[in-house]
Scaffold this motif. Structure first.
Motif, PDB file in Angstrom:
ATOM      1  N   VAL A 121      -4.543  -5.953  -8.497  1.00 18.02           N
ATOM      2  CA  VAL A 121      -3.670  -6.284  -7.370  1.00 18.02           C
ATOM      3  C   VAL A 121      -2.465  -5.352  -7.347  1.00 18.02           C
ATOM      4  O   VAL A 121      -2.050  -4.861  -6.292  1.00 18.02           O
ATOM      5  CB  VAL A 121      -3.213  -7.760  -7.454  1.00 18.02           C
ATOM      6  CG1 VAL A 121      -2.283  -8.095  -6.293  1.00 18.02           C
ATOM      7  CG2 VAL A 121      -4.415  -8.692  -7.477  1.00 18.02           C
ATOM      8  N   GLU A 122      -1.912  -5.075  -8.527  1.00 16.71           N
ATOM      9  CA  GLU A 122      -0.718  -4.227  -8.608  1.00 16.71           C
ATOM     10  C   GLU A 122      -1.019  -2.818  -8.097  1.00 16.71           C
ATOM     11  O   GLU A 122      -0.207  -2.218  -7.378  1.00 16.71           O
ATOM     12  CB  GLU A 122      -0.227  -4.186 -10.055  1.00 16.71           C
ATOM     13  CG  GLU A 122       0.256  -5.536 -10.580  1.00 16.71           C
ATOM     14  CD  GLU A 122       0.393  -5.559 -12.086  1.00 16.71           C
ATOM     15  OE1 GLU A 122       0.183  -4.495 -12.727  1.00 16.71           O
ATOM     16  OE2 GLU A 122       0.706  -6.632 -12.637  1.00 16.71           O
ATOM     17  N   LEU A 123      -2.181  -2.267  -8.472  1.00 17.99           N
ATOM     18  CA  LEU A 123      -2.550  -0.933  -8.014  1.00 17.99           C
ATOM     19  C   LEU A 123      -2.796  -0.921  -6.512  1.00 17.99           C
ATOM     20  O   LEU A 123      -2.359  -0.002  -5.812  1.00 17.99           O
ATOM     21  CB  LEU A 123      -3.796  -0.443  -8.762  1.00 17.99           C
ATOM     22  CG  LEU A 123      -4.368   0.905  -8.307  1.00 17.99           C
ATOM     23  CD1 LEU A 123      -3.341   2.023  -8.433  1.00 17.99           C
ATOM     24  CD2 LEU A 123      -5.642   1.236  -9.109  1.00 17.99           C
ATOM     25  N   ALA A 124      -3.482  -1.938  -6.012  1.00 16.49           N
ATOM     26  CA  ALA A 124      -3.739  -2.006  -4.573  1.00 16.49           C
ATOM     27  C   ALA A 124      -2.425  -2.093  -3.796  1.00 16.49           C
ATOM     28  O   ALA A 124      -2.249  -1.426  -2.770  1.00 16.49           O
ATOM     29  CB  ALA A 124      -4.623  -3.200  -4.259  1.00 16.49           C
ATOM     30  N   GLU A 125      -1.496  -2.894  -4.280  1.00 18.98           N
ATOM     31  CA  GLU A 125      -0.188  -2.999  -3.620  1.00 18.98           C
ATOM     32  C   GLU A 125       0.539  -1.661  -3.639  1.00 18.98           C
ATOM     33  O   GLU A 125       1.155  -1.262  -2.632  1.00 18.98           O
ATOM     34  CB  GLU A 125       0.653  -4.067  -4.314  1.00 18.98           C
ATOM     35  CG  GLU A 125       0.171  -5.491  -4.087  1.00 18.98           C
ATOM     36  CD  GLU A 125       0.916  -6.522  -4.907  1.00 18.98           C
ATOM     37  OE1 GLU A 125       0.914  -7.705  -4.509  1.00 18.98           O
ATOM     38  OE2 GLU A 125       1.505  -6.160  -5.952  1.00 18.98           O
ATOM     39  N   LEU A 126       0.482  -0.955  -4.775  1.00 18.69           N
ATOM     40  CA  LEU A 126       1.151   0.336  -4.893  1.00 18.69           C
ATOM     41  C   LEU A 126       0.550   1.351  -3.926  1.00 18.69           C
ATOM     42  O   LEU A 126       1.287   2.117  -3.282  1.00 18.69           O
ATOM     43  CB  LEU A 126       1.040   0.849  -6.334  1.00 18.69           C
ATOM     44  CG  LEU A 126       1.612   2.241  -6.608  1.00 18.69           C
ATOM     45  CD1 LEU A 126       3.109   2.288  -6.316  1.00 18.69           C
ATOM     46  CD2 LEU A 126       1.324   2.655  -8.055  1.00 18.69           C
ATOM     47  N   MET A 127      -0.763   1.364  -3.797  1.00 22.20           N
ATOM     48  CA  MET A 127      -1.403   2.328  -2.896  1.00 22.20           C
ATOM     49  C   MET A 127      -1.080   2.028  -1.438  1.00 22.20           C
ATOM     50  O   MET A 127      -0.817   2.946  -0.645  1.00 22.20           O
ATOM     51  CB  MET A 127      -2.906   2.354  -3.136  1.00 22.20           C
ATOM     52  CG  MET A 127      -3.274   2.956  -4.487  1.00 22.20           C
ATOM     53  SD  MET A 127      -5.057   3.135  -4.741  1.00 22.20           S
ATOM     54  CE  MET A 127      -5.464   4.401  -3.546  1.00 22.20           C
ATOM     55  N   VAL A 128      -1.093   0.771  -1.070  1.00 17.98           N
ATOM     56  CA  VAL A 128      -0.740   0.405   0.313  1.00 17.98           C
ATOM     57  C   VAL A 128       0.723   0.755   0.593  1.00 17.98           C
ATOM     58  O   VAL A 128       1.073   1.202   1.701  1.00 17.98           O
ATOM     59  CB  VAL A 128      -1.019  -1.094   0.552  1.00 17.98           C
ATOM     60  CG1 VAL A 128      -0.410  -1.557   1.867  1.00 17.98           C
ATOM     61  CG2 VAL A 128      -2.521  -1.360   0.544  1.00 17.98           C
ATOM     62  N   GLU A 129       1.563   0.614  -0.399  1.00 17.26           N
ATOM     63  CA  GLU A 129       2.982   0.970  -0.251  1.00 17.26           C
ATOM     64  C   GLU A 129       3.177   2.480  -0.163  1.00 17.26           C
ATOM     65  O   GLU A 129       4.059   2.972   0.550  1.00 17.26           O
ATOM     66  CB  GLU A 129       3.751   0.419  -1.462  1.00 17.26           C
ATOM     67  CG  GLU A 129       5.204   0.821  -1.550  1.00 17.26           C
ATOM     68  CD  GLU A 129       5.818   0.392  -2.878  1.00 17.26           C
ATOM     69  OE1 GLU A 129       6.464   1.225  -3.534  1.00 17.26           O
ATOM     70  OE2 GLU A 129       5.632  -0.780  -3.261  1.00 17.26           O
ATOM     71  N   THR A 130       2.328   3.250  -0.861  1.00 17.83           N
ATOM     72  CA  THR A 130       2.501   4.702  -0.983  1.00 17.83           C
ATOM     73  C   THR A 130       1.863   5.478   0.158  1.00 17.83           C
ATOM     74  O   THR A 130       2.390   6.526   0.578  1.00 17.83           O
ATOM     75  CB  THR A 130       1.899   5.184  -2.327  1.00 17.83           C
ATOM     76  OG1 THR A 130       2.542   4.487  -3.407  1.00 17.83           O
ATOM     77  CG2 THR A 130       2.076   6.676  -2.511  1.00 17.83           C
ATOM     78  N   ILE A 131       0.733   4.991   0.671  1.00 21.58           N
ATOM     79  CA  ILE A 131      -0.041   5.723   1.674  1.00 21.58           C
ATOM     80  C   ILE A 131       0.212   5.103   3.049  1.00 21.58           C
ATOM     81  O   ILE A 131      -0.199   3.968   3.304  1.00 21.58           O
ATOM     82  CB  ILE A 131      -1.549   5.668   1.334  1.00 21.58           C
ATOM     83  CG1 ILE A 131      -1.778   6.274  -0.055  1.00 21.58           C
ATOM     84  CG2 ILE A 131      -2.368   6.411   2.383  1.00 21.58           C
ATOM     85  CD1 ILE A 131      -3.148   5.986  -0.625  1.00 21.58           C
ATOM     86  N   PRO A 132       0.890   5.795   3.949  1.00 26.57           N
ATOM     87  CA  PRO A 132       1.243   5.204   5.249  1.00 26.57           C
ATOM     88  C   PRO A 132       0.035   4.707   6.041  1.00 26.57           C
ATOM     89  O   PRO A 132       0.144   3.736   6.786  1.00 26.57           O
ATOM     90  CB  PRO A 132       1.939   6.359   5.980  1.00 26.57           C
ATOM     91  CG  PRO A 132       2.482   7.229   4.888  1.00 26.57           C
ATOM     92  CD  PRO A 132       1.479   7.141   3.791  1.00 26.57           C
TER      93      PRO A 132
END
Length: 407
Positions: free
Chosen positions: A93-104
């Motif tokens: 979940v943490e990685l998915a959240e980080l990617m959604v936050e990082t990639i517009p």
């Protein structure tokens, strides 16, 4: 007999051909070692103990340098808790959240293991969303090793390629013509962010081409898929076409995502969230926690350290140095592609005879690069490392001039 030669001989008895795929050293040129035993920063050691400045970065996965402390600490901590379990760890979940936050572009993410997994998954989602079958793909583009996209036709059937319609890269009119041939049955347009076909000079995507593909996909109701497996995490943390102002419906990532640990991902827009839920796509090791911890640490380190700028600095220094050396030794060379993912070819060297000889000489000087595949730089390449590599390439140019003469 060298250790490498002994290992090759033993491997040939128990593995078809001894080695296969893109890591088969027999395909690279004279002198390439097959087996390696270690890496640190921007250096690798082969089985016979020779050390090289690594300008391939394990063919792309290593973006921060071998055995980066932050990444390895994250992996060690996760392994102490568990890796391959009955379900993913919280880091999923943490990685998915980080990617959604990082990639517009990203409203959601799905994980897998290899770049081929990600590109195949993306096309499955596009087909599930549209109910269509055809995919437009640039001629010669590499999108993985499944039967639908592998460069070799051995072991495949024509039916596995029947739904592909090719267009020339950077040719918007050609893409439009390919779409017309599909007669309303296009599920997806898949494209690499720059042209990086092996054996050919690389080519940046023209702004008009990139924006035109986006408009074409919108007009015909197809998904635009960017295969960012090779460019992702080296060109822009937000995705490689961010600088062109173009966002796809689906991005495919892998290679450098976890600094050498095995993971891949597809990110998508909200309108494809429902179709993505309908596909069945899975693997026994896709949800292992340790590679996800590695990916999280890699993305955070690149973000917080300005890693892409460091890679660009190293690539620029290398490109400028090689240009000066080639000119001084009387060779006309082409340096193409992003400086972070460079390649050098010799003008008029259609058979790559010069390129193979030069690359083999670079090996002898302790510099590992490749004669027909693009190279990769990392954030671990300091000015001193690039200068050391340039000493080796200069000696290789001198040897090449003795062998072939100047252009």
């Amino acid at each position: 007999m060298s250790i490498d030669a002994n290992l090759r001989e033993r491997a040939a008895r128990v593995v078809p051909g001894g080695m296969y795929g893109h890591l088969n050293a027999a395909l690279h040129g004279p002198g390439y070692p097959q087996f390696f035993v270690g890496g640190e920063g921007c250096r690798q050691r082969d089985a016979d103990g020779r050390e090289y400045i690594d300008l391939m970065c394990s063919w792309g996965p290593v973006v921060l340098g071998h055995r980066h402390p932050a990444v390895e600490a994250a992996v060690t901590a996760q392994l102490a808790q568990g890796d391959c379990l009955n379900g993913p760890g919280p880091v999923y979940v943490e990685l998915a959240e980080l990617m959604v936050e990082t990639i517009p572009q990203a409203d959601w993410v799905m994980f897998s293991k290899n770049g081929t997994d990600a590109t195949t998954q993306a096309l499955m989602i596009a087909r599930a969303a549209t109910g269509r079958t055809k995919v437009l793909m640039a001629h010669g583009s590499y999108h993985g090793a499944d039967p639908w996209c592998t460069p070799s036709l051995s072991g495949t059937t024509p039916n596995e390629r029947a739904d592909l319609i090719e267009y020339p890269y950077n040719d918007l009119a050609g893409a439009e013509e390919a779409a017309a041939r599909a007669e309303g049955d296009v599920a997806a347009i898949i494209v690499t962010p720059f042209k990086h076909d092996s054996f050919e000079d690389q080519e940046f995507a023209a702004v008009e081409f990139a924006r035109g593909l986006r408009a074409l996909a919108d007009r015909i109701g197809a998904a635009l898929v960017i295969d960012d497996v090779r460019g992702g995490w080296r060109l822009d943390l937000g995705g490689s076409w961010e600088t062109l102002g173009v966002r796809p419906d689906l991005y495919a990532f892998s290679k450098a995502m976890a600094n050498g640990h095995p993971i891949a991902a597809v990110t998508g827009v909200d309108s494809l969230r429902g179709p993505a839920q309908t596909i069945y796509s899975t693997g026994s090791f896709w949800f292992n926690a340790a590679p996800m911890a590695a990916a999280k640490a890699t993305i955070e380190t690149l973000r917080d350290s300005g890693g892409i700028a460091l890679i660009e600095r190293a690539g620029t220094r290398l490109r400028e140095g090689l240009a000066a050396q080639a000119a001084a030794h009387g060779f006309v060379v082409n340096q193409t592609g992003p400086v972070q993912i460079p390649w050098l070819s010799f003008e008029g060297d259609a058979t790559l005879e010069k390129g193979i000889s030069w690359a083999s000489s670079c090996l002898r000087e302790g510099v590992y690069l490749h004669p027909w595949h693009n190279w990769f730089l990392s954030a671990a390449h300091t000015d001193a490392d690039i200068d050391r590599a340039l000493q080796g390439t200069d000696a290789a140019f001198a040897r090449l001039r003795t062998e072939f003469g100047a252009d």
